[in-house]
Scaffold this active site. Sequence first.
Site, PDB file in Angstrom:
ATOM      1  CD  GLU A  96       4.012  17.653  55.535  1.00 64.32           C
ATOM      2  OE1 GLU A  96       3.766  17.237  56.625  1.00 64.32           O
ATOM      3  OE2 GLU A  96       4.903  17.703  54.925  1.00 64.32           O
ATOM      4  CE  LYS A 147      13.206  29.501  60.132  1.00 61.83           C
ATOM      5  NZ  LYS A 147      14.151  28.396  60.401  1.00 61.83           N
ATOM      6  CB  CYS A 183       5.755  14.813  58.695  1.00 63.29           C
ATOM      7  SG  CYS A 183       6.162  14.889  56.865  1.00 63.29           S
ATOM      8  CD  GLU A 229       5.422  14.320  64.218  1.00 63.43           C
ATOM      9  OE1 GLU A 229       5.218  15.386  64.423  1.00 63.43           O
ATOM     10  OE2 GLU A 229       5.690  14.081  63.083  1.00 63.43           O
ATOM     11  CB  THR A 231       1.242  19.812  65.514  1.00 64.41           C
ATOM     12  OG1 THR A 231       0.991  18.786  64.398  1.00 64.41           O
ATOM     13  CG2 THR A 231      -0.381  20.347  65.715  1.00 64.41           C
ATOM     14  CD  GLU A 232       5.265  23.229  70.946  1.00 66.95           C
ATOM     15  OE1 GLU A 232       5.833  22.356  70.744  1.00 66.95           O
ATOM     16  OE2 GLU A 232       5.908  23.927  71.780  1.00 66.95           O
TER      17      GLU A 232
END
Lengths: 489, 303
Positions: free
Chosen positions: A263, A189, A297, A395, A243-244
């Site tokens: 990742e 996806k 990232c 971030e 990360t969420e």
Amino acid sequence: MAEGTNTQSPWDYSDAPDSTHVDIAKKYQLYIGGKFVSPKSRSWFATTNPANEQKLADIASAGKADVNIAVLAAKRALPSWSKLSGCERGKYLFAIARRIQERAREFAILETMDGGKPIKESRDVDIPLAAQHFFYHAGWADKLEYAFPGRAVKPVGVCGQIIPWNFPLLMAAWKLAPALACGNTCVLKPAETTSLTALRLAEVFEEVGLPPGVVNIVTGAGETGAAIVNHPNIQKVAFTGSTEVGKLIMSQTAGSGKSLTLELGGKSANIIFADAAIDQAIEGIVSGIYFNQGHVCCAGSRLFVEEPILDTVIRKLKHRLKSLRVGDPLDKNTDVGAINSKAQLKTIQHYIDVGEDEGATYHSCQTERLPSKGHWCHPCFFTDVQPSHTIAREEIFGPVLSVMSFRTPEEALMRANNTPYGLAAGVWTEKGAKIFDIARQLDAGVIWCNTYNKFDASSPFGGVKESGFGREGGMQGLRPYVKLQGAMS
Amino acid sequence: MLPSVDSVMLEQRAQSFAKRSIKNESKMQGLRLVLSMIDLTTLEGKDSAEKVKSLCKKAVHLYEGELAEPLPHVAAVCVYPSLVKVAKKALEGSGVNVASVATGFPSGQYPIDVRIGDVKKAVSAGADEIDMVINRGAFLAGNYKKVKDEIARVKNSCGNAHLKIILETGELETYDHVRFASDLAIEAATEAGKISDGEVFIKTSTGKVSPAATLPVTLVMLEAIRDFYDATGVRIGMKPAGGIKTAKQALHYLVMVKETLGDEWLSPHLFRFGASSLANDVLRQIVKQTTGHYPAGYDFSEA
């Protein structure tokens, strides 16, 4: 002295726009079982060019039923694909790589139109690296037992792969190439703002005759991703993103028997010692944070400079910023393109406001006029930043750098490691011993020394702590896509 | 702490200048600028007065064909000291300077008094610019004070002539050496007294040693010039020499100067190309840009 220049105004570069003569269909369907099919969900969403906010195409939004069909197609394709000899699988991968090279210009233009990144980067970084990943893994396909000596190597099964919008084709290559080399089948996806190159990659699969169902591409937003993650016939989930969402996926797959690699985000430290080659370190800072508008990232978003050279570094960075050209991503002279989406621009602007509210000092280059339409952010950096400031902790995923200082190596390490993230770090010193000493003590998956943001298919990439787990690329990147069984049978 | 240079990011940055796309108006303007920055050079044992005269003719009238906009003349003609008088006479009133190599060019392997005499003779013969070579032997032996003192003495012997200091980067080999030699040369030449912008240049090569000028080597030197300007406000000039043969290469250098030092340096006052065959390729591109087709090589005079 000699006279004779006929130049009144300073010499500058003319516009050098690349052509946009790439065919874009009005509608893009889902790629399932080797065919482009309409979504059962009957729902579509628009994808736009972030540089001018013009609609490019309608993209099918895959619902639960569509994901189910895609997973079943992948499941059906699995037995014959996994039984194919490694050599034969390698041939497909090799053909895909060649075809990406042949269509590189088309891919690059499309990537830039859909995502907003400068053509210079899609042309010189994204597309060549995507091809390289397929080449590299074509080589592994028939040598897996050498990667895992003494073990029998089996594929994991059907892999659900969810990729982000910052490097759309490259991330597709990072996910698909090792999975296919190891004999798995995939449901991929792409991110909802950048589906076009993945769908064009589906055309490449058709061209090289990849067996139906080996790769299925389902487009859509978070719900489509959730349907993949939660589908019972998915054996492995690979996710690159925030990360969420990573945490959510981890809790959803817990206890399901699905294997997982993540990742995720980062707040990577770039540490410059006083004995570094400063002019080159400036280049490292720039490619660390302004590459791809900071939508990286592993962006070196926290800069730590040894105090004696802090003023010099800031002066040189300001000077360097002046030569960054922000604007039309299709112009070959553009260094920093458009922010990928309106929502992301809002996020970045929020962080810039918070940075100023909390007392940090904002610097940017505002020399170029920006187009009236589109999503734009001037490359910038903050000084007077405290490690406790929001912009130094969270971030931002934009061209925003926090500059801080340190006095001793111990302090540098303490500050660099004081973060929930651990994706990458940079160390700048001309002292070899210091490089190894510092690198050894940094909590990060990838550490660059006297360079930054260098990628290669043979080099494993991935994080520690809340930046995720699992590696992509290199021999280590094969591991998540194989089941190892006892001794070789 | 001595400034050090790291090759990986240096070369990456240098390569990035070559990726700028210079087209149309920008290309034409850039090419004309390049012409105005050329030190048209002949430095051979067989150089004759006739060859220098025809070079001087070319320096002033670069192209015999018709062009809507007149071309600029080159910045200077660069010759050996024995031919300075010939060049001076041929270029009288033209605005083109006479540059002379000196200090026992190209090796510099002569007693300092001989090298200083060389400079004085070239200056008294009428040279507007002196291109000196540094003592690479002393530099590589670590005798930096000697190198510096010699440069200072040469500077003092130049009178009103401007000075270009050739590092011969091909013999220094490392970027660290190039950076250190650049700083040393600039310091030595500016130590005796205040200098004006463009009075002192640093120059990569004699053209007799390979590799000569490259983008990364020139970038190191430009960074030295920038740091000196930031510290003192004085603008040192830059001259890459040798190996720059095509218009395209020359445009890459302009991009590098623009992005490293700024528009201020995009002038023959502060930037030169030491080249013999570059002018004809630039002319070819200008004619092509104007008429739509490439002229033949024989459409341009060799000297």
